[in-house]
Design an enzyme around this catalytic site. Structure first.
Site, PDB file in Angstrom:
ATOM      1  N   HIS A 108     -50.796 -10.622  11.020  1.00 20.29           N
ATOM      2  CA  HIS A 108     -50.153  -9.080  10.734  1.00 20.29           C
ATOM      3  C   HIS A 108     -49.867  -7.858  10.505  1.00 20.29           C
ATOM      4  CE1 HIS A 108     -49.352 -12.719   7.253  1.00 20.29           C
ATOM      5  NE2 HIS A 108     -48.195 -12.817   7.977  1.00 20.29           N
ATOM      6  N   ASP A 166     -44.881 -15.075   3.254  1.00 25.14           N
ATOM      7  CA  ASP A 166     -46.409 -15.448   3.035  1.00 25.14           C
ATOM      8  C   ASP A 166     -46.239 -13.623   2.401  1.00 25.14           C
ATOM      9  OD1 ASP A 166     -47.376 -14.409   4.979  1.00 25.14           O
ATOM     10  OD2 ASP A 166     -46.225 -15.622   5.769  1.00 25.14           O
ATOM     11  N   ASP A 217     -30.016 -16.858   5.078  1.00 21.76           N
ATOM     12  CA  ASP A 217     -30.173 -17.208   6.604  1.00 21.76           C
ATOM     13  C   ASP A 217     -29.996 -15.525   7.141  1.00 21.76           C
ATOM     14  OD1 ASP A 217     -30.000 -17.901   9.137  1.00 21.76           O
ATOM     15  OD2 ASP A 217     -27.676 -17.553   9.256  1.00 21.76           O
ATOM     16  N   ASP A 254     -40.602 -13.293  11.593  1.00 21.96           N
ATOM     17  CA  ASP A 254     -42.063 -13.236  11.256  1.00 21.96           C
ATOM     18  C   ASP A 254     -41.781 -14.481  10.739  1.00 21.96           C
ATOM     19  OD1 ASP A 254     -44.490 -13.927  10.647  1.00 21.96           O
ATOM     20  OD2 ASP A 254     -44.249 -13.360   8.847  1.00 21.96           O
ATOM     21  N   THR A 277     -40.960 -19.061  11.446  1.00 26.98           N
ATOM     22  CA  THR A 277     -41.260 -20.121  12.345  1.00 26.98           C
ATOM     23  C   THR A 277     -41.893 -20.525  13.594  1.00 26.98           C
ATOM     24  OG1 THR A 277     -40.081 -21.883  11.450  1.00 26.98           O
ATOM     25  CG2 THR A 277     -41.977 -21.092  10.490  1.00 26.98           C
ATOM     26  N   ASP A 278     -42.143 -21.663  14.172  1.00 30.36           N
ATOM     27  CA  ASP A 278     -41.748 -22.024  15.519  1.00 30.36           C
ATOM     28  C   ASP A 278     -40.255 -21.883  16.253  1.00 30.36           C
ATOM     29  OD1 ASP A 278     -44.201 -21.064  16.364  1.00 30.36           O
ATOM     30  OD2 ASP A 278     -44.959 -23.199  15.968  1.00 30.36           O
TER      31      ASP A 278
HETATM   32  N1  SPD Z   1     -47.859 -21.716  15.595  1.00 35.42           N
HETATM   33  C1  SPD Z   1     -47.571 -21.510  14.734  1.00 35.42           C
HETATM   34  C2  SPD Z   1     -46.917 -20.052  14.431  1.00 35.42           C
HETATM   35  C3  SPD Z   1     -46.630 -19.579  13.070  1.00 35.42           C
HETATM   36  C4  SPD Z   1     -45.948 -18.405  13.127  1.00 35.42           C
HETATM   37  N2  SPD Z   1     -45.534 -17.768  11.160  1.00 35.42           N
HETATM   38  C5  SPD Z   1     -46.533 -17.123  11.092  1.00 35.42           C
HETATM   39  C6  SPD Z   1     -46.213 -16.452   9.660  1.00 35.42           C
HETATM   40  C7  SPD Z   1     -46.894 -16.173   9.241  1.00 35.42           C
HETATM   41  N3  SPD Z   1     -46.268 -14.625   8.618  1.00 35.42           N
END
Ligand code: SPD
Length: 291
Positions: free
Chosen positions: A62, A87, A138, A159, A161-162
């Site tokens: 972060h 988060d 979205d 920020d 996910t993959d």
């Molecule tokens: N391969 C894990 C990638 C995670 C990415 N997201 C992280 C979110 C944290 N705020």
């Protein structure tokens, strides 16, 4: 409570195992969420089988995601857009900057936000700050509308996910065009761009998508232990000015001006990955071993 071992498949034939105590599980409309307690890393958020953060090392991710674009410019940053980040870790770091007057955060999954607020209150704070506007929805849809309205942000943080599951639309071409349209004259966008070690095509793919729409694209890195190797961040600026030189002397738990500068020094094999990438426009989903 019962402890057991949980594994994340990081790459082919490569898993990380954690001793865990299950605190919370939910199949939300978008993803499968666990919140674990772990003896070494503290509490951990897992979405669709992938560790998103742990209390023990989230600050590395972060702080580097937020302070590099905010302090890498000469201009004061007043407005920030965060896409994802349920988060609250990125928001927490953004709010440490007094110049920031407005933060819009767009998060798809209300259930993740709610669970993080309950189980990770030290990370997930900042929502009550009067500068913050939280939108549940979205991210790609929000960007499209924001571009149409002519909204401008100094910093945009992706920020997510993959590039699997609900984040897919954030990797498609039109999204990048909308991002470019919504950056102010000195604006910067940063996206977490996966681990080159196990998802080697994500970083160069993201670079290409930003190169299509913005004049300067840079890569920097951060060592987030629980992800399995160094994470790539791709940044792009609207005015073509590089982010390498930090303004001020901000000191975080990980971030400092020296770490900021050093993060832009890439290993030879990352440079080779970038040089040899052949763009077919397809979102690269596979985890492969490039050793
Ligand atoms: N391969 C894990 C990638 C995670 C990415 N997201 C992280 C979110 C944290 N705020």
């Amino acid at each position: 409570m019962t402890h057991y071992w949980w594994s994340e498949r990081v790459g082919p034939g490569f898993s990380h195992s954690y001793e865990v105590e299950l605190l919370y599980e939910e199949r939300t409309p978008f993803q499968h969420m666990f919140i674990f307690n772990t003896p070494f890393w503290g509490r951990a958020l897992v979405l669709d089988g992938v560790i998103q953060l742990t209390e023990g090392d989230e600050y590395v991710y972060h702080e580097m995601m937020v302070h590099v674009p905010i302090l890498g410019r000469d201009q004061q940053v007043r407005s920030v857009l965060i896409i994802g980040g349920a988060d609250g870790g990125a928001l927490r770091e953004v709010l440490t900057h007094e110049s920031v007057e407005r933060v819009v955060q767009v998060e798809l999954d209300k259930a993740v936000l709610k669970a993080c607020r309950k189980y990770m209150p030290e990370i997930c704070r900042g929502w009550d700050d009067p500068r913050v506007q939280l939108i549940i929805g979205d991210g790609a849809g929000y960007m499209k509308e924001a571009a149409r309205r002519g909204e401008q942000f100094d910093v945009i943080l992706l920020d997510s996910t993959d590039p699997i599951g609900p984040a897919i639309s954030l990797f498609e071409r039109p999204f990048h065009e909308d991002i470019a349209a919504c950056l102010s004259d000195h604006g910067v966008v940063v996206r977490q761009s996966g681990l080159p070690r196990t998802m080697p095509k994500v970083m160069p793919f993201v670079m290409k998508r930003f190169e299509d729409v913005l004049p300067l694209v840079q890569v920097y890195r951060a060592p987030v232990s629980v992800y399995g190797d160094e994470m790539a961040f791709v940044a792009a600026t609207k005015d073509g000015v590089a982010l390498n030189n930090p303004r001020g002397d901000h000191i975080g738990k990980f971030y400092n001006p020296g770490c900021h500068r050093a993060a832009f020094e890439l290993p030879t094999w990352w440079n080779k990955l970038i040089e040899s990438y052949e763009d077919d426009g397809q979102i690269p989903l596979e985890t492969i071993n490039i050793l």
